[in-house]
Design a protein around this motif. Structure first.
Motif, PDB file in Angstrom:
ATOM      1  N   LEU A  22     -32.614  24.624  -8.805  1.00 51.09           N
ATOM      2  CA  LEU A  22     -33.857  24.879  -8.078  1.00 51.09           C
ATOM      3  C   LEU A  22     -33.659  26.115  -7.194  1.00 51.09           C
ATOM      4  O   LEU A  22     -33.565  26.011  -5.975  1.00 51.09           O
ATOM      5  N   GLY A  23     -33.603  27.277  -7.806  1.00 50.50           N
ATOM      6  CA  GLY A  23     -33.433  28.503  -7.048  1.00 50.50           C
ATOM      7  C   GLY A  23     -32.098  28.553  -6.339  1.00 50.50           C
ATOM      8  O   GLY A  23     -31.042  28.547  -6.981  1.00 50.50           O
ATOM      9  N   ASP A  24     -32.127  28.578  -5.002  1.00 49.75           N
ATOM     10  CA  ASP A  24     -30.893  28.697  -4.239  1.00 49.75           C
ATOM     11  C   ASP A  24     -30.286  27.340  -3.898  1.00 49.75           C
ATOM     12  O   ASP A  24     -29.391  27.248  -3.058  1.00 49.75           O
ATOM     13  N   ARG A  25     -30.758  26.290  -4.518  1.00 49.44           N
ATOM     14  CA  ARG A  25     -30.150  24.974  -4.329  1.00 49.44           C
ATOM     15  C   ARG A  25     -30.141  24.220  -5.655  1.00 49.44           C
ATOM     16  O   ARG A  25     -30.741  24.672  -6.649  1.00 49.44           O
ATOM     17  N   ALA A  26     -29.444  23.087  -5.681  1.00 48.09           N
ATOM     18  CA  ALA A  26     -29.353  22.305  -6.910  1.00 48.09           C
ATOM     19  C   ALA A  26     -29.214  20.833  -6.562  1.00 48.09           C
ATOM     20  O   ALA A  26     -28.766  20.468  -5.471  1.00 48.09           O
ATOM     21  N   ILE A  27     -29.600  19.998  -7.504  1.00 49.39           N
ATOM     22  CA  ILE A  27     -29.495  18.547  -7.351  1.00 49.39           C
ATOM     23  C   ILE A  27     -28.729  18.000  -8.548  1.00 49.39           C
ATOM     24  O   ILE A  27     -29.044  18.324  -9.702  1.00 49.39           O
ATOM     25  N   GLY A  28     -27.736  17.178  -8.271  1.00 46.19           N
ATOM     26  CA  GLY A  28     -26.987  16.539  -9.338  1.00 46.19           C
ATOM     27  C   GLY A  28     -27.513  15.134  -9.587  1.00 46.19           C
ATOM     28  O   GLY A  28     -27.741  14.365  -8.648  1.00 46.19           O
ATOM     29  N   LEU A  29     -27.734  14.805 -10.826  1.00 48.68           N
ATOM     30  CA  LEU A  29     -28.223  13.481 -11.223  1.00 48.68           C
ATOM     31  C   LEU A  29     -27.119  12.785 -12.014  1.00 48.68           C
ATOM     32  O   LEU A  29     -26.677  13.282 -13.055  1.00 48.68           O
ATOM     33  N   VAL A  30     -26.673  11.637 -11.514  1.00 44.74           N
ATOM     34  CA  VAL A  30     -25.568  10.905 -12.144  1.00 44.74           C
ATOM     35  C   VAL A  30     -26.109   9.599 -12.719  1.00 44.74           C
ATOM     36  O   VAL A  30     -26.740   8.821 -12.010  1.00 44.74           O
ATOM     37  N   PRO A  31     -25.863   9.350 -14.019  1.00 48.21           N
ATOM     38  CA  PRO A  31     -26.437   8.165 -14.659  1.00 48.21           C
ATOM     39  C   PRO A  31     -25.601   6.903 -14.460  1.00 48.21           C
ATOM     40  O   PRO A  31     -24.373   6.952 -14.350  1.00 48.21           O
ATOM     41  N   ALA A  32     -26.296   5.783 -14.430  1.00 46.84           N
ATOM     42  CA  ALA A  32     -25.652   4.470 -14.400  1.00 46.84           C
ATOM     43  C   ALA A  32     -26.515   3.516 -15.201  1.00 46.84           C
ATOM     44  O   ALA A  32     -27.743   3.693 -15.308  1.00 46.84           O
ATOM     45  N   GLU A  33     -25.891   2.510 -15.780  1.00 43.39           N
ATOM     46  CA  GLU A  33     -26.645   1.518 -16.537  1.00 43.39           C
ATOM     47  C   GLU A  33     -27.557   0.738 -15.605  1.00 43.39           C
ATOM     48  O   GLU A  33     -27.161   0.349 -14.507  1.00 43.39           O
ATOM     49  N   ASP A  34     -28.789   0.533 -16.039  1.00 42.72           N
ATOM     50  CA  ASP A  34     -29.782  -0.184 -15.235  1.00 42.72           C
ATOM     51  C   ASP A  34     -30.198  -1.438 -16.001  1.00 42.72           C
ATOM     52  O   ASP A  34     -30.909  -1.357 -17.007  1.00 42.72           O
ATOM     53  N   ARG A  35     -29.744  -2.599 -15.531  1.00 45.25           N
ATOM     54  CA  ARG A  35     -30.072  -3.872 -16.181  1.00 45.25           C
ATOM     55  C   ARG A  35     -30.978  -4.700 -15.278  1.00 45.25           C
ATOM     56  O   ARG A  35     -30.714  -4.822 -14.092  1.00 45.25           O
TER      57      ARG A  35
END
Length: 251
Positions: A97-110
Motif C-alpha cells: 500500500l504505497g509507503d506501507r504494507a500489511i502482512g496477512l498470515v493464514p490459519a485454519e478456521d474451523r
C-alpha cells in the motif's frame, strides 16, 4: 492448505488489481480453492470480499507471496513478528500500500463439525521489497534442481527402486503441458508454465520423502535427502517468483 490459500489469494488478487477479473470472480476462485475466507478476528472480522475492497480503498497496489521456512524467510522483509508468524504458518501474503504494507498470515478456521476455511491475521509489514529471485532465475534453478533430484531418486535401481506413483510423477514432468495453468488470467505465459511445473514437483517432493530407506547406502541416502531439500527450495522460489510476476514488464 495454507500455502495453497496464499498462492490463490495472491494470484487472483493480482488478477483483480490488474483489471483482468472482477472482485467477485477473484474471491469466488480463491474460496473454491481453499474454502471460505475471513480477514481479522472477532469482533472485527470481515469477509474476504469486504477485506480486499477495504485494502484497495486504502491504496493497495499489489499482493506478494511469501513461502518461508526456518532459516529461509522467503518473500518476507520483516519485521520480526510478521516473519515469526509467517514461518510458523509456512505462508503469508504481503499487501503493498504505497509507503506501507500489511502482512496477512493464514490459519485454519474451523467452526462446528463441517465448516473449514481460512482466517487471515493482519500484521504490520515492511514496505521494502524482499530478496526473491526473478522469474527467469527461478525457472533456471527449478530446472537444475529437477534434474539433480531425478538422478538422485533413480540411482537405486532405475525405476525399480521407486514407488509407482513417484515414477509416474517423474515421467509426467516430460510433458510441459500437463498440469494446466494454476495462475489467474493476466500472468505471463512463462509464469503459468513455471507455476504448473512447481506444483507437480511439490508432489514429487512430498511422495519422495515418504519413500522407504531400506536398501540404500549412507551415500545414497545423503544424496537423496540433499536433492530433495534443494528441489523443495527451488519449488518454493519458483512459486513465489511466478505469483509475484503479475506486474513484470517482461513476459
Amino acid at each position: 492448505m495454507r500455502a495453497a490459500a496464499a498462492t490463490a489469494l495472491v494470484s487472483w488478487g493480482n488478477a483483480w488489481l490488474t483489471g483482468h477479473v472482477g472482485l467477485d470472480e477473484a474471491v469466488d476462485a480463491v474460496e473454491e480453492n481453499a474454502g471460505p475466507q475471513i480477514l481479522g478476528g472477532e469482533p472485527a472480522e470481515v469477509t474476504l470480499r469486504r477485506g480486499l475492497g477495504d485494502l484497495r480503498v486504502g491504496g493497495m497496489t499489489a499482493l506478494r507471496l511469501a513461502l518461508p521456512e526456518p532459516g529461509d524467510p522467503l518473500g518476507l522483509a520483516g519485521p520480526p513478528p510478521l516473519n515469526r508468524a509467517a514461518i510458523e504458518a509456512g505462508a503469508a501474503v504481503v499487501a503493498a500500500l504505497g509507503d506501507r504494507a500489511i502482512g496477512l498470515v493464514p490459519a485454519e478456521d474451523r467452526r462446528g463439525s463441517s465448516y473449514v476455511g481460512v482466517r487471515w491475521a493482519a500484521h504490520d509489514a515492511s514496505p521494502g521489497l524482499p530478496d526473491v529471485p526473478s522469474l527467469a532465475d527461478a525457472d533456471r534453478q527449478l530446472t537444475l534442481a529437477m534434474r539433480d533430484a531425478t538422478e538422485a531418486l533413480l540411482t537405486v535401481d532405475d525405476f525399480a527402486g521407486v514407488p509407482p506413483e513417484i515414477a509416474d510423477a517423474l515421467v509426467d514432468l516430460r510433458d510441459p503441458e500437463r498440469g494446466g495453468h494454476p495462475l489467474a488470467p493476466g500472468y505471463p505465459p512463462r509464469a503459468h508454465r513455471v507455476a504448473a511445473l512447481a506444483g507437480r514437483l511439490s508432489l514429487v517432493v512430498e511422495l519422495a520423502r515418504q519413500m522407504d530407506d531400506r536398501g540404500l547406502g549412507a551415500d545414497q541416502m545423503r544424496r537423496r535427502t540433499e536433492a530433495l531439500r534443494l528441489l523443495d527450495r527451488a519449488v518454493r522460489r519458483a512459486l513465489v517468483a511466478a505469483c509475484n510476476s503479475a506486474f513484470d514488464t517482461v513476459p
